[in-house]
Design an enzyme around this catalytic site. Structure first.
Site, PDB file in Angstrom:
ATOM      1  N   HIS A   7      -8.366  10.370   0.936  1.00  0.00           N
ATOM      2  CA  HIS A   7      -7.807   9.727  -0.102  1.00  0.00           C
ATOM      3  C   HIS A   7      -5.990   9.826   0.237  1.00  0.00           C
ATOM      4  CE1 HIS A   7      -6.806  14.080  -0.862  1.00  0.00           C
ATOM      5  NE2 HIS A   7      -5.915  13.829  -1.478  1.00  0.00           N
ATOM      6  N   HIS A  40     -16.707   4.297   5.788  1.00  0.00           N
ATOM      7  CA  HIS A  40     -16.755   3.383   7.081  1.00  0.00           C
ATOM      8  C   HIS A  40     -15.818   2.242   6.889  1.00  0.00           C
ATOM      9  CE1 HIS A  40     -20.186   1.800   4.462  1.00  0.00           C
ATOM     10  NE2 HIS A  40     -19.635   0.750   4.651  1.00  0.00           N
ATOM     11  N   HIS A  81     -11.989  14.603   0.643  1.00  0.00           N
ATOM     12  CA  HIS A  81     -12.439  13.408   0.493  1.00  0.00           C
ATOM     13  C   HIS A  81     -11.314  12.612   0.788  1.00  0.00           C
ATOM     14  CE1 HIS A  81     -15.181  10.866  -2.152  1.00  0.00           C
ATOM     15  NE2 HIS A  81     -14.049  10.129  -1.718  1.00  0.00           N
ATOM     16  N   CYS A  96     -15.088  12.534  -5.671  1.00  0.00           N
ATOM     17  CA  CYS A  96     -16.337  11.898  -5.615  1.00  0.00           C
ATOM     18  C   CYS A  96     -16.844  10.980  -6.672  1.00  0.00           C
ATOM     19  CB  CYS A  96     -17.709  12.645  -5.035  1.00  0.00           C
ATOM     20  SG  CYS A  96     -17.845  12.811  -3.172  1.00  0.00           S
ATOM     21  N   GLN A 154      -1.946   9.144  -1.449  1.00  0.00           N
ATOM     22  CA  GLN A 154      -1.256   9.126  -2.644  1.00  0.00           C
ATOM     23  C   GLN A 154       0.171   8.386  -2.663  1.00  0.00           C
ATOM     24  OE1 GLN A 154      -0.314  13.438  -4.033  1.00  0.00           O
ATOM     25  NE2 GLN A 154      -1.228  14.130  -2.268  1.00  0.00           N
ATOM     26  N   ASN A 168      -1.928  13.018   3.140  1.00  0.00           N
ATOM     27  CA  ASN A 168      -2.429  14.234   3.987  1.00  0.00           C
ATOM     28  C   ASN A 168      -3.620  14.496   4.446  1.00  0.00           C
ATOM     29  OD1 ASN A 168       0.641  15.212   3.617  1.00  0.00           O
ATOM     30  ND2 ASN A 168      -0.180  15.808   1.578  1.00  0.00           N
ATOM     31  N   SER A 225      -5.457  19.032  -0.129  1.00  0.00           N
ATOM     32  CA  SER A 225      -6.193  20.126  -0.804  1.00  0.00           C
ATOM     33  C   SER A 225      -7.513  19.440  -0.980  1.00  0.00           C
ATOM     34  CB  SER A 225      -5.403  20.211  -2.122  1.00  0.00           C
ATOM     35  OG  SER A 225      -5.426  18.918  -2.885  1.00  0.00           O
ATOM     36  N   CYS A 285     -17.131  17.954  -5.286  1.00  0.00           N
ATOM     37  CA  CYS A 285     -16.043  17.212  -5.017  1.00  0.00           C
ATOM     38  C   CYS A 285     -15.358  16.452  -6.196  1.00  0.00           C
ATOM     39  CB  CYS A 285     -16.101  16.434  -4.155  1.00  0.00           C
ATOM     40  SG  CYS A 285     -14.566  15.017  -3.786  1.00  0.00           S
TER      41      CYS A 285
HETATM   42  O1  LIG Z   1      -1.220  16.636  -3.452  1.00  0.00           O
HETATM   43  P1  LIG Z   1      -1.857  17.572  -2.703  1.00  0.00           P
HETATM   44  O2  LIG Z   1      -2.690  17.073  -1.703  1.00  0.00           O
HETATM   45  O3  LIG Z   1      -2.691  18.620  -3.506  1.00  0.00           O
HETATM   46  O4  LIG Z   1      -1.059  18.753  -1.923  1.00  0.00           O
HETATM   47  C1  LIG Z   1      -0.509  18.200  -0.732  1.00  0.00           C
HETATM   48  O5  LIG Z   1       0.413  17.261  -0.741  1.00  0.00           O
HETATM   49  C2  LIG Z   1       1.690  17.396  -1.610  1.00  0.00           C
HETATM   50  C3  LIG Z   1       2.480  16.165  -1.437  1.00  0.00           C
HETATM   51  O6  LIG Z   1       2.881  15.986   0.043  1.00  0.00           O
HETATM   52  C4  LIG Z   1       2.614  18.603  -1.200  1.00  0.00           C
HETATM   53  O7  LIG Z   1       3.445  18.798  -2.124  1.00  0.00           O
HETATM   54  C5  LIG Z   1       1.709  19.833  -1.172  1.00  0.00           C
HETATM   55  O8  LIG Z   1       2.341  21.066  -0.769  1.00  0.00           O
HETATM   56  C6  LIG Z   1       0.547  19.828  -0.309  1.00  0.00           C
HETATM   57  O9  LIG Z   1      -0.575  20.686  -0.169  1.00  0.00           O
END
Ligand SMILES: O=P(O)(O)O[C@H]1O[C@H](CO)[C@@H](O)[C@H](O)[C@H]1O
Ligand SMILES: O=P(O)(O)O[C@H]1O[C@H](CO)[C@@H](O)[C@H](O)[C@H]1O
Lengths: 369, 369
Positions: free
Chosen positions: A161, A118, A159, A56, A163, A148, A156, A53
């Site tokens: 997380h 946790h 783990h 990690c 953004q 996400n 993607s 990962c």
């Molecule tokens: O940034 P990640 O997790 O690789 O990617 C994910 O989130 C992004 C932001 O929402 C999107 O643009 C990607 O299509 C999605 O797969």
């Protein structure tokens, strides 16, 4: 003639934040047989440490950089950022035609790892520091925090997380919401209510809405969870099957930076309630996109208590957009009609709230332990 | 200082049809490793007749109804319609609160089966008859034609089919596009060009746009295919990785009902070109949502040639929104930032057009035969 009944008749509902409508279908639509895509099981129990990962502790990322050992949360710039800090030029040549308009964008994309596992909900509150740090940098006009969760929601890497994208412009949706909140705040036709007041000495759009849902509406049919400061509800205008809106209701709070220590604990608590109910709904790790809308940039110390600061018009809120529809493997696809016409949902928000309320807020895996 | 270059610098582009923006990321983002969801192979060769398919000729549908034997195309009302014809009441009680607004919706949802398979593109033109029939019924204000192709695009049955939803209101997105086209048509700041004229004796927004792309722009960098009457291009404001806009360019055409027989053949031909290139791009059955935007309701005979009919302001066009991004199994997820901020794409529309132009318009499976 029969009376219109939103529980059994198709109708559309208006979203006052975005100005868009959602079509709520005839409930018989839910009987539709499903021969379409089936989602693979979502893994709930991950290994404590995965040598492959790239998020990690102690591992190397795809870019070649090392994470180092970290013990709590960790923030680092996304190695594949959508936007980068200046000196990317912000001046552009004239557009080739007025219909082909564009503007340069600069900024920064960070990744926030929630760790240890946790401690997930409290760890998330490191959002507050990044919001403050990025929001005070040159050229930045908006800080969008989001998460996400789950492969079916485009995550993607499993783990845990989130953004943070800091940008040199206010993105379309946040901008539309801000405009709606501002229009509401100065609309002379809005009747005063008992809701808490924001700037201009009147309740903001969301203070008014949540006041109605919690204290005026007779059935409280859309509320799913609440504590001393925060509530979670399926909004009247929900699009995703089990969409939730999470927001403070006891006073007007423009941003994460305005939260007192008590309110921070309440936020962590309501997020924990929400995510447990979600996982319990279909006994799986429930996928979603979560996003925070708030004051575009963090206030300076002296602005925090300034009731007349027009920038404080926005009210902190979190959107949860989860795709699962029928069970752990059949999701809602917002395609076709939804992409070309308008959002469409297959059962009412009130039914969704009822099902989420019926879920325990003790995680089903903790019951097994 | 460096000049801004949209091929290598992050920027946002404006969509004049919807008023929304798309963030075009720094191209280094495409190097991002993908550990997320992988799509199963899309089946290209289906059996000629599947006894378990509820759309095949001679079979029984899930509702219990029989399809009967059909030889060409077939239309029937969706058994699990989102909306139903009147007498569903269109009058409603006062909303519980001004922020909780709704309106009843009636209408009809049809399914159009394209059959036989090898006649696919011409068979699709049965859209025209349904558009006319449903569009003349009581209470109907808009007829939305669309197709979901492929399991990853939420299609619930692989038998080739499209859908037609006729509604008692104009859905949000079509309504926004109509408003933009109308504003453009009466905007005194728009400079006249050589593009074909629509109502009000001036080029409409889309006649002007396609005129620029085909005849003025120096590089024609976004055009993918064209024939005598129709063009297919990756629009300047494309959101989906290989999004296409298909539209007539030689004259202003408000709807399918305005097409001459020659133009109908041209439309079938351009659709065949587009779908073959799509399948050839990643050698798979390429998933997408397709939708037609046009005059909300079909014109009466006497309105067809009426250049001054304000309803003729809209220009017939088809959107193709396909999700595949990198290859046959890695798709773009429009989640997180895209749901909370604004649409975001990972490489430029010009690069997408270049790749689609490089594809043959002979289907890869026909080359194998
Ligand atoms: O940034 P990640 O997790 O690789 O990617 C994910 O989130 C992004 C932001 O929402 C999107 O643009 C990607 O299509 C999605 O797969
Ligand atoms: O009608 P279908 O193919 O069963 O369903 C598909 O298209 C509909 C209309 O775009 C969507 O609402 C559904 O979510 C999608 O799965």
């Amino acid at each position: 003639a029969e009376e219109f009944d939103p529980a059994i008749h198709s109708h559309r509902r208006y979203n006052p934040l975005t100005g868009e409508c959602v079509l709520v279908s005839d409930p018989r639509r839910m009987k539709h047989p499903w021969n379409g895509q089936v989602e693979p099981p979502q893994s709930v129990r991950l290994p404590e440490h995965d040598p492959n990962c790239y998020l990690c502790s102690g591992n190397q990322r795809a870019s070649g950089e090392h994470n180092g050992e970290y013990e709590h949360t960790k923030v680092f710039p996304n190695d594949y950022a959508s936007v980068l800090p200046p000196p990317h030029p912000l001046k552009r040549a004239a557009p080739p035609h007025p219909l082909l308009a564009s503007e340069p964008v600069v900024g920064a994309c960070d990744v926030l790892i929630f760790h240890p596992r946790h401690d997930l909900t409290l760890a998330r509150l490191s959002w507050i520091n990044i919001y403050k740090r990025r929001g005070r940098q040159e050229s930045i006009k908006y800080v969008q925090i989001f998460e996400n969760k789950g492969a079916m929601m485009g995550c993607s890497n499993p783990h845990p997380h989130g953004q943070i994208w800091a940008l040199s412009h206010i993105p379309t949706i946040a901008d539309t919401e801000l405009a709606s909140m501002t229009r509401y705040a100065v609309n002379p036709d809005v009747e005063p209510s008992e809701a808490p007041c924001g700037p201009f000495g009147r309740p903001c759009l969301l203070c008014e809405y949540i006041h109605f849902e919690l204290r005026v509406s007779k059935d409280q049919g859309r509320v799913v969870a609440r504590n001393e400061h925060f509530a979670a509800l399926v909004p009247w205008w929900a699009v995703w099957p089990f969409e939730l809106l999470v927001l403070p209701y006891h006073r007007h709070i423009p941003s994460l930076a305005h939260l007192t220590d008590d309110e921070k604990l309440s936020l962590a608590n309501v997020l924990s309630q929400v995510t447990k109910r979600y996982d319990n709904l279909f006994s799986c790790s429930f996928a979603y996109s979560m996003g925070i809308h708030q004051r575009p940039l963090p206030p300076r110390e002296e602005d925090i208590q300034n009731a007349d600061d027009a920038e404080n018009i926005t009210h902190l809120h979190l959107h949860f957009f989860p795709p699962l529809l029928r069970n752990a493997s059949v999701r809602k696809f917002l395609v076709g009609f939804e992409l070309m016409g308008e959002s469409q949902r297959d059962f009412t928000p009130e039914l969704a709230a009822q099902r989420l309320r019926a879920c325990s807020d003790v995680h089903y895996l903790d019951l097994l332990d």
